[in-house]
Scaffold this motif. Structure first.
Motif, PDB file in Angstrom:
ATOM      1  N   LEU A 107     -10.449  -8.103   3.720  1.00 33.76           N
ATOM      2  CA  LEU A 107     -10.801  -8.230   5.065  1.00 33.76           C
ATOM      3  C   LEU A 107     -10.075  -7.032   5.722  1.00 33.76           C
ATOM      4  O   LEU A 107     -10.938  -6.226   6.612  1.00 33.76           O
ATOM      5  CB  LEU A 107     -10.187  -9.400   5.994  1.00 33.76           C
ATOM      6  N   ALA A 108      -8.941  -6.570   5.533  1.00 31.82           N
ATOM      7  CA  ALA A 108      -8.167  -5.311   5.933  1.00 31.82           C
ATOM      8  C   ALA A 108      -8.849  -4.075   5.211  1.00 31.82           C
ATOM      9  O   ALA A 108      -9.007  -3.116   6.157  1.00 31.82           O
ATOM     10  CB  ALA A 108      -6.833  -5.429   5.421  1.00 31.82           C
ATOM     11  N   HIS A 109      -9.507  -4.067   4.177  1.00 28.57           N
ATOM     12  CA  HIS A 109     -10.306  -3.075   3.749  1.00 28.57           C
ATOM     13  C   HIS A 109     -11.465  -2.829   4.471  1.00 28.57           C
ATOM     14  O   HIS A 109     -11.718  -1.766   4.847  1.00 28.57           O
ATOM     15  CB  HIS A 109     -10.641  -3.385   2.255  1.00 28.57           C
ATOM     16  N   TRP A 152      12.363 -13.873   0.029  1.00 23.41           N
ATOM     17  CA  TRP A 152      12.391 -14.089  -1.218  1.00 23.41           C
ATOM     18  C   TRP A 152      12.053 -12.972  -2.167  1.00 23.41           C
ATOM     19  O   TRP A 152      10.920 -13.080  -2.840  1.00 23.41           O
ATOM     20  CB  TRP A 152      11.520 -15.424  -1.677  1.00 23.41           C
ATOM     21  N   PRO A 153      12.835 -11.953  -2.294  1.00 25.22           N
ATOM     22  CA  PRO A 153      12.542 -10.844  -3.151  1.00 25.22           C
ATOM     23  C   PRO A 153      12.356 -11.206  -4.632  1.00 25.22           C
ATOM     24  O   PRO A 153      13.273 -12.138  -5.033  1.00 25.22           O
ATOM     25  CB  PRO A 153      13.572  -9.724  -2.898  1.00 25.22           C
ATOM     26  N   GLY A 154      11.818 -10.708  -5.371  1.00 22.95           N
ATOM     27  CA  GLY A 154      11.382 -11.149  -6.782  1.00 22.95           C
ATOM     28  C   GLY A 154      10.333 -12.187  -7.117  1.00 22.95           C
ATOM     29  O   GLY A 154      10.291 -12.892  -8.143  1.00 22.95           O
ATOM     30  N   ARG A 155       9.905 -12.698  -5.939  1.00 22.51           N
ATOM     31  CA  ARG A 155       8.972 -13.941  -6.075  1.00 22.51           C
ATOM     32  C   ARG A 155       7.666 -13.333  -6.859  1.00 22.51           C
ATOM     33  O   ARG A 155       7.219 -12.340  -6.640  1.00 22.51           O
ATOM     34  CB  ARG A 155       8.291 -14.397  -4.609  1.00 22.51           C
ATOM     35  N   LEU A 156       7.173 -14.269  -7.517  1.00 20.42           N
ATOM     36  CA  LEU A 156       6.060 -14.069  -8.395  1.00 20.42           C
ATOM     37  C   LEU A 156       4.661 -13.767  -7.455  1.00 20.42           C
ATOM     38  O   LEU A 156       4.668 -14.417  -6.459  1.00 20.42           O
ATOM     39  CB  LEU A 156       5.663 -15.346  -9.334  1.00 20.42           C
ATOM     40  N   PRO A 157       3.948 -12.741  -7.911  1.00 20.02           N
ATOM     41  CA  PRO A 157       2.938 -12.347  -7.259  1.00 20.02           C
ATOM     42  C   PRO A 157       1.701 -13.488  -7.140  1.00 20.02           C
ATOM     43  O   PRO A 157       1.678 -14.258  -8.137  1.00 20.02           O
ATOM     44  CB  PRO A 157       2.316 -10.883  -7.648  1.00 20.02           C
ATOM     45  N   SER A 158       0.995 -13.575  -6.431  1.00 17.75           N
ATOM     46  CA  SER A 158      -0.534 -14.257  -6.388  1.00 17.75           C
ATOM     47  C   SER A 158      -1.310 -13.862  -7.497  1.00 17.75           C
ATOM     48  O   SER A 158      -1.336 -12.666  -7.950  1.00 17.75           O
ATOM     49  CB  SER A 158      -1.234 -14.340  -5.066  1.00 17.75           C
ATOM     50  N   PRO A 159      -2.026 -14.698  -8.107  1.00 22.22           N
ATOM     51  CA  PRO A 159      -2.192 -16.286  -7.793  1.00 22.22           C
ATOM     52  C   PRO A 159      -1.238 -16.882  -8.465  1.00 22.22           C
ATOM     53  O   PRO A 159      -0.714 -16.611  -9.538  1.00 22.22           O
ATOM     54  CB  PRO A 159      -3.586 -16.481  -8.549  1.00 22.22           C
ATOM     55  N   LEU A 186       0.795  -1.360  -0.102  1.00 20.35           N
ATOM     56  CA  LEU A 186       0.039  -0.131  -0.105  1.00 20.35           C
ATOM     57  C   LEU A 186       0.800   1.156  -0.018  1.00 20.35           C
ATOM     58  O   LEU A 186       0.368   2.338  -0.420  1.00 20.35           O
ATOM     59  CB  LEU A 186      -1.024  -0.093   1.200  1.00 20.35           C
ATOM     60  N   ARG A 187       2.017   1.149   0.851  1.00 25.04           N
ATOM     61  CA  ARG A 187       2.887   2.491   0.672  1.00 25.04           C
ATOM     62  C   ARG A 187       3.437   2.577  -0.738  1.00 25.04           C
ATOM     63  O   ARG A 187       3.566   3.673  -0.983  1.00 25.04           O
ATOM     64  CB  ARG A 187       4.036   2.137   1.970  1.00 25.04           C
ATOM     65  N   ARG A 188       3.694   1.520  -1.547  1.00 30.30           N
ATOM     66  CA  ARG A 188       4.426   1.765  -2.503  1.00 30.30           C
ATOM     67  C   ARG A 188       3.484   2.277  -3.617  1.00 30.30           C
ATOM     68  O   ARG A 188       3.684   2.671  -4.704  1.00 30.30           O
ATOM     69  CB  ARG A 188       5.038   0.385  -3.199  1.00 30.30           C
ATOM     70  N   LEU A 189       2.301   2.202  -3.384  1.00 30.85           N
ATOM     71  CA  LEU A 189       0.942   2.493  -4.248  1.00 30.85           C
ATOM     72  C   LEU A 189       0.443   3.932  -3.852  1.00 30.85           C
ATOM     73  O   LEU A 189      -0.262   4.318  -4.444  1.00 30.85           O
ATOM     74  CB  LEU A 189      -0.296   1.570  -3.916  1.00 30.85           C
ATOM     75  N   GLY A 190       1.151   4.480  -2.723  1.00 32.72           N
ATOM     76  CA  GLY A 190       0.785   5.826  -2.499  1.00 32.72           C
ATOM     77  C   GLY A 190      -0.217   6.081  -1.449  1.00 32.72           C
ATOM     78  O   GLY A 190      -0.815   7.195  -1.134  1.00 32.72           O
ATOM     79  N   GLY A 200     -14.654  -3.779  -4.731  1.00 30.18           N
ATOM     80  CA  GLY A 200     -14.632  -4.834  -5.631  1.00 30.18           C
ATOM     81  C   GLY A 200     -13.141  -4.754  -6.393  1.00 30.18           C
ATOM     82  O   GLY A 200     -12.428  -5.932  -6.532  1.00 30.18           O
ATOM     83  N   ASP A 201     -12.697  -3.688  -6.385  1.00 28.91           N
ATOM     84  CA  ASP A 201     -10.935  -3.463  -6.906  1.00 28.91           C
ATOM     85  C   ASP A 201     -10.243  -4.133  -6.038  1.00 28.91           C
ATOM     86  O   ASP A 201      -9.026  -4.777  -6.221  1.00 28.91           O
ATOM     87  CB  ASP A 201     -10.860  -1.815  -7.076  1.00 28.91           C
ATOM     88  N   VAL A 202     -10.427  -3.748  -4.565  1.00 27.00           N
ATOM     89  CA  VAL A 202      -9.613  -4.242  -3.462  1.00 27.00           C
ATOM     90  C   VAL A 202      -9.539  -5.714  -3.644  1.00 27.00           C
ATOM     91  O   VAL A 202      -8.484  -6.608  -3.420  1.00 27.00           O
ATOM     92  CB  VAL A 202     -10.040  -3.939  -2.272  1.00 27.00           C
ATOM     93  N   LEU A 203     -10.743  -6.374  -3.774  1.00 24.95           N
ATOM     94  CA  LEU A 203     -10.679  -8.104  -3.709  1.00 24.95           C
ATOM     95  C   LEU A 203      -9.844  -8.572  -5.283  1.00 24.95           C
ATOM     96  O   LEU A 203      -9.156  -9.551  -5.127  1.00 24.95           O
ATOM     97  CB  LEU A 203     -12.229  -8.366  -3.846  1.00 24.95           C
ATOM     98  N   ALA A 204      -9.991  -7.745  -6.163  1.00 24.27           N
ATOM     99  CA  ALA A 204      -9.289  -8.240  -7.382  1.00 24.27           C
ATOM    100  C   ALA A 204      -8.017  -8.163  -7.338  1.00 24.27           C
ATOM    101  O   ALA A 204      -7.340  -9.068  -7.879  1.00 24.27           O
ATOM    102  CB  ALA A 204      -9.964  -7.530  -8.633  1.00 24.27           C
ATOM    103  N   ARG A 205      -7.352  -6.991  -6.676  1.00 22.83           N
ATOM    104  CA  ARG A 205      -6.029  -6.967  -6.632  1.00 22.83           C
ATOM    105  C   ARG A 205      -5.159  -7.445  -5.307  1.00 22.83           C
ATOM    106  O   ARG A 205      -4.373  -8.144  -5.507  1.00 22.83           O
ATOM    107  CB  ARG A 205      -5.957  -5.287  -6.414  1.00 22.83           C
ATOM    108  N   PHE A 206      -5.903  -7.639  -4.090  1.00 25.30           N
ATOM    109  CA  PHE A 206      -5.283  -7.890  -2.992  1.00 25.30           C
ATOM    110  C   PHE A 206      -5.970  -9.193  -2.327  1.00 25.30           C
ATOM    111  O   PHE A 206      -5.385  -9.719  -1.317  1.00 25.30           O
ATOM    112  CB  PHE A 206      -5.572  -6.652  -1.879  1.00 25.30           C
ATOM    113  N   GLY A 207      -6.872  -9.795  -2.919  1.00 24.60           N
ATOM    114  CA  GLY A 207      -7.456 -11.090  -2.352  1.00 24.60           C
ATOM    115  C   GLY A 207      -8.333 -10.807  -1.141  1.00 24.60           C
ATOM    116  O   GLY A 207      -8.583  -9.988  -0.647  1.00 24.60           O
ATOM    117  N   PHE A 208      -8.594 -12.148  -0.747  1.00 25.62           N
ATOM    118  CA  PHE A 208      -9.524 -12.164   0.658  1.00 25.62           C
ATOM    119  C   PHE A 208      -8.689 -11.420   1.817  1.00 25.62           C
ATOM    120  O   PHE A 208      -9.531 -10.627   2.427  1.00 25.62           O
ATOM    121  CB  PHE A 208      -9.659 -13.669   0.804  1.00 25.62           C
TER     122      PHE A 208
END
Length: 524
Positions: free
Chosen positions: A212-214, A417-424, A183-187, A200-208
């Motif tokens: 919940l945090a939202h 593990w920096p550089g790890r692929l993001p989910s899913p 979130l910090r890197r996204l401003g 809806g955008d939060v669910l699509a981008r950050f998952g479950f």
């Protein structure tokens, strides 16, 4: 979902206070509690010297040479917190333990009894100070999450004012470091910024978990309030008439057995426990009861830990400190002859399902014997099971081990593990990557420069040299670079990874290395 008006009591620096109560380490001196060689809690005098949570032991000692270090012990923290909970229960009813150092209660009852929220908070804090000689603060807000943040400053948030109260707090208040960093890197700096995003955008981008945090950032509660009271047969009971529980080791064994029974009972009804009632009866008829609350769904191990901690707290009855002049909590007058676990908060958990061979028990044992028999005939490598570990690519994160062998990951999960692929994660990882060619709209091969600049947008993917298998690329993302073991030229590997979606609906994971494209995995 309307959050319940909640009153939460919080004891600052509780791991340090617990070390003072149990082990006699003075909390007024510079003290740090360590876990995995990092500071997880410290005293006020240690903070004044620059010690902070997350510091390594050596760095903390360099900032404060006179620092006293204590190992983290969750059991010790819970045992020491039991007298505090007992003191709160002398004033109000229905106390729920959040964790060691924090407990909560619905604010409506105490508020009506004492004539107001401020009066109720003052009375509870006075009770804890007089009984246990422990400093505490109370926060009142709509929902447990907001009440916990309000307790940090001893604040009473007006009814309906929780969203406004949360809006100005930093995103670090969510307690989710990976999400906070993103979130910090996204401003997004504050909870208000995060809450303003569409759900809806939060669910699509950050998952479950991000959803919940939202919900928390927007002032909602952390779990649905439609928690039904379970039928009586869900509770599990065990009696110990012949051998009452009066030792901590015997109680720990009983806790593990009873917790597994409760978890299996709930799983059979497709339910999960979020709030656990622990009840005990001694040989003299003394009744003991405590309610534990959990942020997520209680597993069998989590249930066993809480029962063990609670029994340990009852049986040891830790006092404030030797020579303090104050008596500790009343210990059981005799051994415990009956123990009962009551799932007071259960939710329908659609994610629960029977095992591959049915429920735990005879069917599972039969499957184990059958697979072992196959290995005896065809060899150990004939039956393999996957173990998830660390790594930057999907192929590195899974390791196949023979059935029955120790399930040790090939790479530890602990490193970031920096550089790890993001989910899913992709659904199918190819055992051997397939060569491919990626062209742009003009038919030229797509390249990636040393500065990770793509020569042109990928437009077509070819799986064979003749071009007969060319498929249009409708969308793509990347590159994600990986530059591994650059200090060892013989082992160095540098790749640029892409995710592409083809016109036929297939989604692939590609990587480019040495000028050659490869198909590594397929998304479901």
């Amino acid at each position: 979902m309307t959050p319940v008006r909640t009153m939460l009591l919080w004891c600052p620096d509780w791991p340090v206070i617990a070390a003072d109560i149990v082990e006699g380490v003075p909390a007024t001196t510079p003290v740090a509690v360590l876990h995995a060689n990092r500071v997880v809690a410290c005293s006020a005098s240690a903070r004044a010297e620059g010690v902070r949570r997350g510091l390594r032991k050596r760095e903390a000692q360099s900032r404060c040479p006179q620092l006293t270090t204590v190992d983290h012990d969750p059991g010790r923290d819970v045992r020491a917190f039991e007298p505090v909970v007992a003191a709160v229960e002398e004033v109000v009813a229905g106390v729920e333990v959040i964790r060691a150092g924090a407990c909560a209660v619905a604010a409506r009852g105490p508020t009506r009894y004492f004539g107001g929220e401020e009066q109720a908070a003052e009375r509870i804090v006075e009770q804890v100070a007089e009984t246990c000689e422990v400093e505490s603060q109370i926060g009142i807000a709509d929902g447990v999450f907001a009440a916990g943040l309000a307790a940090r400053s001893g604040r009473i948030v007006p009814p309906g004012g929780t969203p406004e109260f949360l809006a100005g707090l930093p995103v670090e208040a969510l307690g989710r470091p990976p999400l906070t960093d993103l979130l910090r890197r996204l401003g997004l700096r504050t909870l208000g910024d995060f809450a303003a995003l569409p759900a809806g955008d939060v669910l699509a981008r950050f998952g479950f978990d991000g959803t919940l945090a939202h919900r928390l950032a927007a002032g909602g509660d952390h779990r649905p309030l439609a928690v039904r009271r379970p039928p009586p047969d869900l509770a599990v009971t065990e009696t110990y008439d012949d051998d009452p529980l009066d030792r901590v080791d015997a109680a720990a064994f009983a806790a593990r057995t009873l917790a597994e029974r409760l978890h299996d009972t709930l799983a059979g009804h497709a339910l999960a426990c979020t709030r656990l009632g622990i009840e005990a009866v001694t040989a003299h008829g003394q009744e003991l009861r405590r309610v534990w609350r959990h942020d997520g769904l209680l597993t069998a191990s989590a249930i066993a830990d809480r029962v063990r901690w609670q029994l340990d707290g009852w049986l040891t009855g830790t006092s404030r400190r030797p020579g303090s002049g104050r008596a500790g909590p009343t210990r059981p007058t005799a051994g415990i002859i009956r123990l009962r676990l009551v799932p007071e908060g259960v939710l329908a958990h659609v994610g629960l399902q029977p095992g591959l061979w049915g429920e735990t028990g005879e069917e599972r044992d039969r499957a184990h014997r059958a697979l072992s028999r196959v290995q005896g005939i065809l060899g150990p490598e004939s039956v393999l099971t996957a173990v998830l570990g660390g790594g930057r690519s999907p192929a590195e994160q899974a390791r196949l081990v023979p059935w029955g062998d120790e399930r040790t990951p090939a790479r530890p999960l602990v490193p970031p593990w920096p550089g790890r692929l993001p989910s899913p994660a992709p659904a199918l990882v190819l055992p051997v990557p397939l060569p491919a060619v990626v062209h742009d709209a003009a038919g030229e091969p797509v390249r990636v420069t040393a500065r990770l600049e793509v020569s042109a947008a990928p437009a077509r993917l070819e799986m064979d040299a003749g071009g007969a298998g060319a498929v249009e690329i409708v969308s793509w993302s990347g590159p994600w670079p990986v530059d591994e073991r650059w200090w060892a030229p013989a082992e160095a590997r540098r790749r640029a990874r892409f995710q592409v979606c083809l016109a036929d609906g297939t989604a692939l994971l590609l990587f480019l290395t040495g000028g050659q494209w490869w198909v590594e995995a397929v998304y479901d």
